[in-house]
Design a protein around this motif. Structure first.
Motif, PDB file in Angstrom:
ATOM      1  N   LYS A 110       0.819  -1.216   0.000  1.00 34.26           N
ATOM      2  CA  LYS A 110       0.000   0.000   0.000  1.00 34.26           C
ATOM      3  C   LYS A 110       0.850   1.261   0.000  1.00 34.26           C
ATOM      4  CE  LYS A 110      -3.635   2.347   2.640  1.00 34.26           C
ATOM      5  NZ  LYS A 110      -4.613   2.243   3.745  1.00 34.26           N
ATOM      6  N   LEU A 111       1.919   1.259   0.766  1.00 35.52           N
ATOM      7  CA  LEU A 111       2.748   2.461   0.915  1.00 35.52           C
ATOM      8  C   LEU A 111       4.116   2.300   0.261  1.00 35.52           C
ATOM      9  CD1 LEU A 111       1.838   3.366   4.606  1.00 35.52           C
ATOM     10  CD2 LEU A 111       0.835   4.261   2.494  1.00 35.52           C
ATOM     11  N   GLN A 141       6.956   5.355  -4.872  1.00 35.53           N
ATOM     12  CA  GLN A 141       6.420   5.573  -6.210  1.00 35.53           C
ATOM     13  C   GLN A 141       7.488   6.171  -7.112  1.00 35.53           C
ATOM     14  OE1 GLN A 141       3.101   4.913  -7.051  1.00 35.53           O
ATOM     15  NE2 GLN A 141       2.731   4.087  -4.999  1.00 35.53           N
ATOM     16  N   TYR A 146       9.742  -4.075  -5.833  1.00 36.12           N
ATOM     17  CA  TYR A 146       9.075  -3.663  -4.594  1.00 36.12           C
ATOM     18  C   TYR A 146       8.083  -4.716  -4.100  1.00 36.12           C
ATOM     19  CZ  TYR A 146      10.831   1.088  -5.470  1.00 36.12           C
ATOM     20  OH  TYR A 146      11.633   2.182  -5.689  1.00 36.12           O
ATOM     21  N   GLY A 170       6.236  -4.794   1.872  1.00 31.70           N
ATOM     22  CA  GLY A 170       5.400  -4.111   2.853  1.00 31.70           C
ATOM     23  C   GLY A 170       3.995  -4.665   2.867  1.00 31.70           C
ATOM     24  N   GLU A 223      -2.787  -3.223   0.621  1.00 29.94           N
ATOM     25  CA  GLU A 223      -4.026  -2.488   0.870  1.00 29.94           C
ATOM     26  C   GLU A 223      -5.070  -3.467   1.403  1.00 29.94           C
ATOM     27  OE1 GLU A 223      -7.420  -0.439   1.136  1.00 29.94           O
ATOM     28  OE2 GLU A 223      -5.469   0.534   0.823  1.00 29.94           O
ATOM     29  N   PRO A 273      -6.566  10.571  -4.322  1.00 30.82           N
ATOM     30  CA  PRO A 273      -5.702   9.479  -4.780  1.00 30.82           C
ATOM     31  C   PRO A 273      -5.328   9.625  -6.250  1.00 30.82           C
ATOM     32  CG  PRO A 273      -7.500   8.600  -3.488  1.00 30.82           C
ATOM     33  CD  PRO A 273      -7.808  10.054  -3.709  1.00 30.82           C
ATOM     34  N   THR A 286      -5.784   2.872  -2.011  1.00 34.16           N
ATOM     35  CA  THR A 286      -4.359   3.212  -2.021  1.00 34.16           C
ATOM     36  C   THR A 286      -4.156   4.673  -2.431  1.00 34.16           C
ATOM     37  OG1 THR A 286      -3.879   0.936  -2.643  1.00 34.16           O
ATOM     38  CG2 THR A 286      -2.118   2.531  -2.951  1.00 34.16           C
ATOM     39  N   PRO A 287      -3.320   5.447  -1.712  1.00 34.63           N
ATOM     40  CA  PRO A 287      -3.154   6.862  -2.017  1.00 34.63           C
ATOM     41  C   PRO A 287      -2.596   7.153  -3.409  1.00 34.63           C
ATOM     42  CG  PRO A 287      -1.927   6.256  -0.013  1.00 34.63           C
ATOM     43  CD  PRO A 287      -2.546   5.012  -0.545  1.00 34.63           C
ATOM     44  N   ARG A 288      -1.692   6.283  -3.857  1.00 33.09           N
ATOM     45  CA  ARG A 288      -1.073   6.506  -5.175  1.00 33.09           C
ATOM     46  C   ARG A 288      -0.652   5.160  -5.735  1.00 33.09           C
ATOM     47  NH1 ARG A 288       4.710   9.368  -6.588  1.00 33.09           N
ATOM     48  NH2 ARG A 288       4.245   9.963  -8.743  1.00 33.09           N
ATOM     49  N   LYS A 289      -0.781   4.996  -7.032  1.00 34.38           N
ATOM     50  CA  LYS A 289      -0.409   3.715  -7.632  1.00 34.38           C
ATOM     51  C   LYS A 289       0.045   3.950  -9.069  1.00 34.38           C
ATOM     52  CE  LYS A 289      -3.598   0.486  -8.046  1.00 34.38           C
ATOM     53  NZ  LYS A 289      -4.572  -0.562  -7.665  1.00 34.38           N
TER      54      LYS A 289
END
Length: 307
Positions: free
Chosen positions: A114-115, A118, A124, A128, A131, A208, A272-275
């Protein structure tokens, strides 16, 4: 792949699968195997084994999956992990058992934490927490990637994986309870315009950031990679460009011609805030997207709602 090669496109009626079939046909491939879910239940181990034994496909695009937006993923959590695991386990294993020359497994960008930093680089993965709303689906897709890698490691199978960004296009799902954000917005704004509704409500804050790729471009990248990529690990597929949900909502509003207001319901989840995908690996291999977002949405809207 040769033009006469026997190619099985699993999920050929879906948005991605149908786009892959169309791309193959445009390029002159003539031996494409298709089965509807009523003809072949990919969750059924024996049915899949019998199909592969009878048909002996040489190449497989595994585009079949149970998919949906935030509501569907969060509501049907057991269905999403079970059905996707069953589909991919059966198809990948039978591809090995029956000597498939090459298989492509299609995942989803939700596999990333999720975090995660970016833009999202392939390495990656598993760095972590996921989401929460779509964790079961993401875990199924991660298992598919690792299954392809494991069969490559143990048996030398040429099984590759690709991770598409958010997709849109023909044969998308426009159900307001189960669809992704872009088709949901298209339907909401179209119905609001048709019904003279004064406002449209959009979930979340609108902040987002999301990346979108037309399914036609996605399919072209898949066929390109099937012909040119033979390595362990997966490849991101995307445009490398992003837009906020707020800006997307206003873009769709303009394309549809809706003249009312947009209300952002901040009591609803953002996800998710950004993807944003890092697509440098794909670009370095020689492929880039071609359909700009505004042009693609306009074409989809005309085809779906105005034709």
């Amino acid at each position: 792949m040769e033009l006469h090669s026997k190619i099985f496109v699993a999920g050929h009626r879906g948005m991605v699968g149908s786009a892959i079939v169309a791309n193959l046909e445009r390029k002159g491939f003539t031996n494409i195997i298709k089965r509807t879910s009523s003809e072949l239940d990919l969750r059924n181990q024996k049915a899949v084994a019998d199909f592969f034994e009878a048909e002996k496909p040489e190449y497989v695009f595994l585009a079949a999956a149970k998919v949906g937006g935030i509501v569907a993923n969060n509501t049907y959590r057991a269905d999403f992990i079970y059905e996707n695991m069953m589909i991919q386990n059966n198809v990948i294993h039978q591809s090995f058992e029956n000597g498939v020359k090459k298989l492509m497994f299609l995942g989803s960008s939700c596999i990333y934490p999720k975090l995660a930093p970016q833009p999202l680089k392939e390495d990656y993965l598993l760095t972590g927490l996921l989401e929460e709303t779509n964790e079961p689906y993401a875990i199924a897709k991660i298992a598919g990637i690792k299954m392809c890698d494991a069969y490559r490691d143990q048996y030398g199978c040429n099984f590759i994986s690709v991770m598409p960004t958010n997709l849109y296009g023909l044969n998308d799902n426009y159900d307001l309870n189960n669809s992704h954000v872009l088709p949901a917005l298209l339907r909401k704004f179209h119905e609001a315009k048709h019904n003279n509704t004064p406002e449209v409500t959009v979930w979340g804050t609108g902040t987002p950031l999301r990346e979108f790729l037309h399914a036609t471009d996605m399919a072209d990248a898949c066929v390109f990679l099937m012909q040119n990529y033979n390595e362990k690990g997966f490849v991101n597929i995307g445009s490398g460009k992003e837009i906020s949900i707020r800006d997307l909502a206003f873009l769709v509003k303009d394309i549809v011609g809706f003249e009312g207001e947009i209300i952002f319901d901040t009591t609803k989840p953002d996800g998710t805030p950004r993807k944003l995908m890092d697509v440098s690996k794909l670009n370095d291999l020689g492929w880039n997207y071609s359909i700009e977002l505004k042009d693609g949405i306009e074409a989809v809207y005309k085809e779906k709602f105005l034709s």
